[in-house]
Write an enzyme that holds these catalytic residues in place. Structure first.
Site, short mmCIF file in Angstrom:
data_model
loop_
_atom_site.label_atom_id
_atom_site.label_comp_id
_atom_site.label_asym_id
_atom_site.label_seq_id
_atom_site.Cartn_x
_atom_site.Cartn_y
_atom_site.Cartn_z
N GLN A 151 7.82 18.11 -26.53
CA GLN A 151 7.35 17.25 -25.43
C GLN A 151 5.86 17.41 -25.15
OE1 GLN A 151 9.90 17.80 -22.04
NE2 GLN A 151 11.31 16.19 -22.70
N ARG A 192 11.16 13.31 -30.77
CA ARG A 192 11.34 13.35 -29.32
C ARG A 192 12.32 14.44 -28.94
NH1 ARG A 192 9.32 8.07 -27.95
NH2 ARG A 192 7.44 8.66 -26.81
N SER A 203 4.13 9.67 -25.61
CA SER A 203 4.44 9.76 -24.18
C SER A 203 3.16 9.87 -23.35
CB SER A 203 5.32 10.98 -23.89
OG SER A 203 6.58 10.77 -24.43
N ASP A 261 3.66 15.35 -27.55
CA ASP A 261 4.07 13.97 -27.73
C ASP A 261 2.97 12.98 -27.30
OD1 ASP A 261 5.34 11.53 -27.71
OD2 ASP A 261 7.16 12.27 -26.75
N TYR A 317 15.11 5.71 -29.87
CA TYR A 317 14.40 4.43 -29.94
C TYR A 317 15.39 3.27 -29.98
CZ TYR A 317 10.23 7.12 -31.06
OH TYR A 317 9.18 7.99 -31.00
P1 NAD Z 1 9.09 2.42 -27.29
O1 NAD Z 1 7.65 2.44 -26.94
O2 NAD Z 1 9.49 2.52 -28.71
O3 NAD Z 1 9.73 1.07 -26.69
C1 NAD Z 1 9.57 0.75 -25.33
C2 NAD Z 1 10.89 0.30 -24.75
O4 NAD Z 1 11.22 -1.00 -25.23
C3 NAD Z 1 12.10 1.18 -25.09
O5 NAD Z 1 12.69 1.64 -23.90
C4 NAD Z 1 13.01 0.28 -25.86
O6 NAD Z 1 14.38 0.56 -25.66
C5 NAD Z 1 12.63 -1.09 -25.30
N1 NAD Z 1 13.03 -2.23 -26.13
C6 NAD Z 1 12.99 -2.36 -27.48
N2 NAD Z 1 13.48 -3.56 -27.83
C7 NAD Z 1 13.81 -4.22 -26.69
C8 NAD Z 1 14.34 -5.50 -26.41
N3 NAD Z 1 14.65 -6.33 -27.39
N4 NAD Z 1 14.55 -5.83 -25.13
C9 NAD Z 1 14.24 -4.97 -24.13
N5 NAD Z 1 13.74 -3.75 -24.33
C10 NAD Z 1 13.52 -3.37 -25.59
O7 NAD Z 1 9.87 3.51 -26.46
P2 NAD Z 1 9.34 4.88 -25.82
O8 NAD Z 1 8.72 4.61 -24.53
O9 NAD Z 1 8.54 5.57 -26.85
O10 NAD Z 1 10.70 5.65 -25.59
C11 NAD Z 1 11.65 5.75 -26.64
C12 NAD Z 1 12.71 6.77 -26.29
O11 NAD Z 1 12.21 8.08 -26.37
C13 NAD Z 1 13.31 6.63 -24.92
O12 NAD Z 1 14.70 6.87 -25.07
C14 NAD Z 1 12.68 7.76 -24.14
O13 NAD Z 1 13.47 8.17 -23.05
C15 NAD Z 1 12.63 8.79 -25.21
N6 NAD Z 1 11.63 9.85 -24.98
C16 NAD Z 1 12.02 11.15 -25.17
C17 NAD Z 1 11.10 12.16 -25.00
C18 NAD Z 1 11.50 13.60 -25.24
O14 NAD Z 1 12.64 13.95 -25.06
N7 NAD Z 1 10.59 14.43 -25.69
C19 NAD Z 1 9.80 11.87 -24.65
C20 NAD Z 1 9.43 10.54 -24.46
C21 NAD Z 1 10.37 9.54 -24.65
#
Ligand code: NAD
Length: 387
Positions: free
Chosen positions: A138, A133, A144, A141, A241
């Site tokens: 991006q 990430r 996303s 990804d 994550y």
């Molecule tokens: P994910 O699909 O792995 O999980 C979904 C969400 O569930 C996450 O926000 C996680 O914190 C939450 N979660 C996990 N356990 C939990 C619990 N017990 N109670 C409540 N919530 C809980 O996550 P994602 O959507 O793939 O995103 C992961 C990270 O990656 C985030 O920080 C996001 O901002 C980041 N991200 C960065 C980029 C980039 O910079 N290229 C792109 C996409 C996402």
């Protein structure tokens, strides 16, 4: 250099890994592209569309894959063991040329045996969900691009079975209160679910273990509810994550969710922890505390579910509460999901094409390639899976 685009044979998969737009771009970069007959059908792309973009259409897997240097897929290829178990009809991996590069969503944590099969077949298996990430990645990804659509569609799935309206309506015949939606897990899917529910007029709240998500939830007009704890400062891995939380945190979070949930009409569950079973955030008792007519959409169903009563692939009704254990939700928006996924693959491969000579060579010094490759040259190379 030949790129092969396979038709997806796994159940419920309607996406395809290339579109006429990306085929045209690949050909412009010097590749030959062959597409399996009917590969785009479920995404409303005809064989004629691919031909018009410059691809050839193949019916025979041996011809399609026998000399393909790169294979583009959405789901992991079927293996001999699965064919015997009746999951599919063809041992797809057996057709791959030795040394071929496979790009797909390989779900390696749930399918470790397959990683050995890729190594034995001398296939360089690139697992797109392992693309880091980082800003540069991006546009590649897939988590996303697909989660964003999943979050949107989760709200639509909920509305479909919800027998009330979402927005507040003040009419001469009376006033309808707005629906109350709670989103559990405010990552990419969760944030899109919040935005979609808000647009439809719902009153939205959300929870997450990562403190960083508070500002994002609030900027979309959602109310953030979270357990106040010092543990939150450490809840996020360097990759962004979530980590598994302590038992004490889980108990306090369960109290908070229980208190909030009984006032909700719709819960959208999106919480995931990479490589682990999804955290159970809604237990049986909480489901029984919800009003009849309420709806839970569990996007974590494939990883075991955020709700204890979720049945993956089924819609169950418990005490009047519908629990939707939806699987592969991006596939329900196959046209858009394929378009974005295909672009992700193009963006992944493009930096490895020499701008002048058009020669293609994966750069093994690139952190994106290193992070996402499971196997290469007959070996398992990913640090998580090699012994
Ligand atoms: P994910 O699909 O792995 O999980 C979904 C969400 O569930 C996450 O926000 C996680 O914190 C939450 N979660 C996990 N356990 C939990 C619990 N017990 N109670 C409540 N919530 C809980 O996550 P994602 O959507 O793939 O995103 C992961 C990270 O990656 C985030 O920080 C996001 O901002 C980041 N991200 C960065 C980029 C980039 O910079 N290229 C792109 C996409 C996402």
């Amino acid at each position: 250099m030949k790129i092969a685009v396979m038709k997806e044979r796994r159940e419920h998969e309607r996406r395809v890994a290339a579109t006429p737009e990306t085929v045209k771009k690949f050909i412009g970069l010097g590749f030959r592209v062959a597409v399996e007959m009917g590969a785009g059908e479920a995404s409303r792309i005809s064989d004629a569309d691919y031909i018009a973009a410059g691809a050839t259409i193949e019916t025979d897997l041996a011809v399609l894959l026998g000399d393909a240097n790169i294979v583009l897929k959405v789901q992991r290829p079927l293996l001999a063991s699965e064919v015997l178990a009746g999951e599919g009809k063809v041992d797809e991996l057996a057709y791959f040329k030795r040394g071929a590069i496979l790009l797909a969503i390989l779900s390696p944590y749930a399918n470790t045996a397959a990683i050995y099969a890729y190594a034995a077949a001398d296939v360089t298996a690139i697992s797109l969900e392992f693309v880091p990430r980082i800003t540069r990645a991006q546009s590649m990804d897939v988590l996303s691009s697909q989660s964003n659509l999943a979050g949107y569609r989760a709200v639509i799935e909920a509305i479909h079975v919800f027998d009330r309206a979402m927005p507040m309506m003040m009419t001469a015949a009376g006033t309808i209160a707005p629906a109350r939606v709670m989103v559990l897990g405010a990552g990419v899917a969760g944030l899109q679910a919040i935005a979609t529910a808000k647009r439809l007029g719902a009153v939205v709240s959300a929870t997450d273990v990562r403190a960083a998500s508070k500002e994002q939830v609030e900027s979309l007009g959602g109310k953030f509810v979270m357990v106040e704890s010092e543990e939150v400062a450490n809840a996020e891995t360097s990759g962004g994550y979530a980590k598994e939380m302590s038992d004490d945190y889980k108990r306090r979070q369960a109290e908070l969710v229980a208190e909030t949930l009984k006032k909700q009409d719709i819960a959208i569950c999106t919480a995931l922890i990479p490589g682990r079973r999804a955290p159970v955030l809604i237990n049986d008792e909480m489901v029984y505390s919800m009003r009849p007519g309420s709806v839970i959409v569990d996007l974590a169903a494939e990883q075991g579910g955020n709700c204890s009563l979720t049945k993956p692939g089924e819609v169950v009704e418990v005490n009047g509460v519908s629990i939707i254990g939806v699987l592969n939700i991006p596939s329900r928006l196959s046209t858009d999901a394929s378009a974005l996924y295909a672009k992700n693959l193009l963006n992944y491969l493009m930096p490895h094409v020499h701008p002048e000579t058009h020669a293609f060579k994966l750069n093994w010094h690139d952190e994106i390639v290193l992070a996402s490759s499971l196997t290469h040259a007959g070996e398992i190379i990913h640090p998580t899976f090699k012994h």
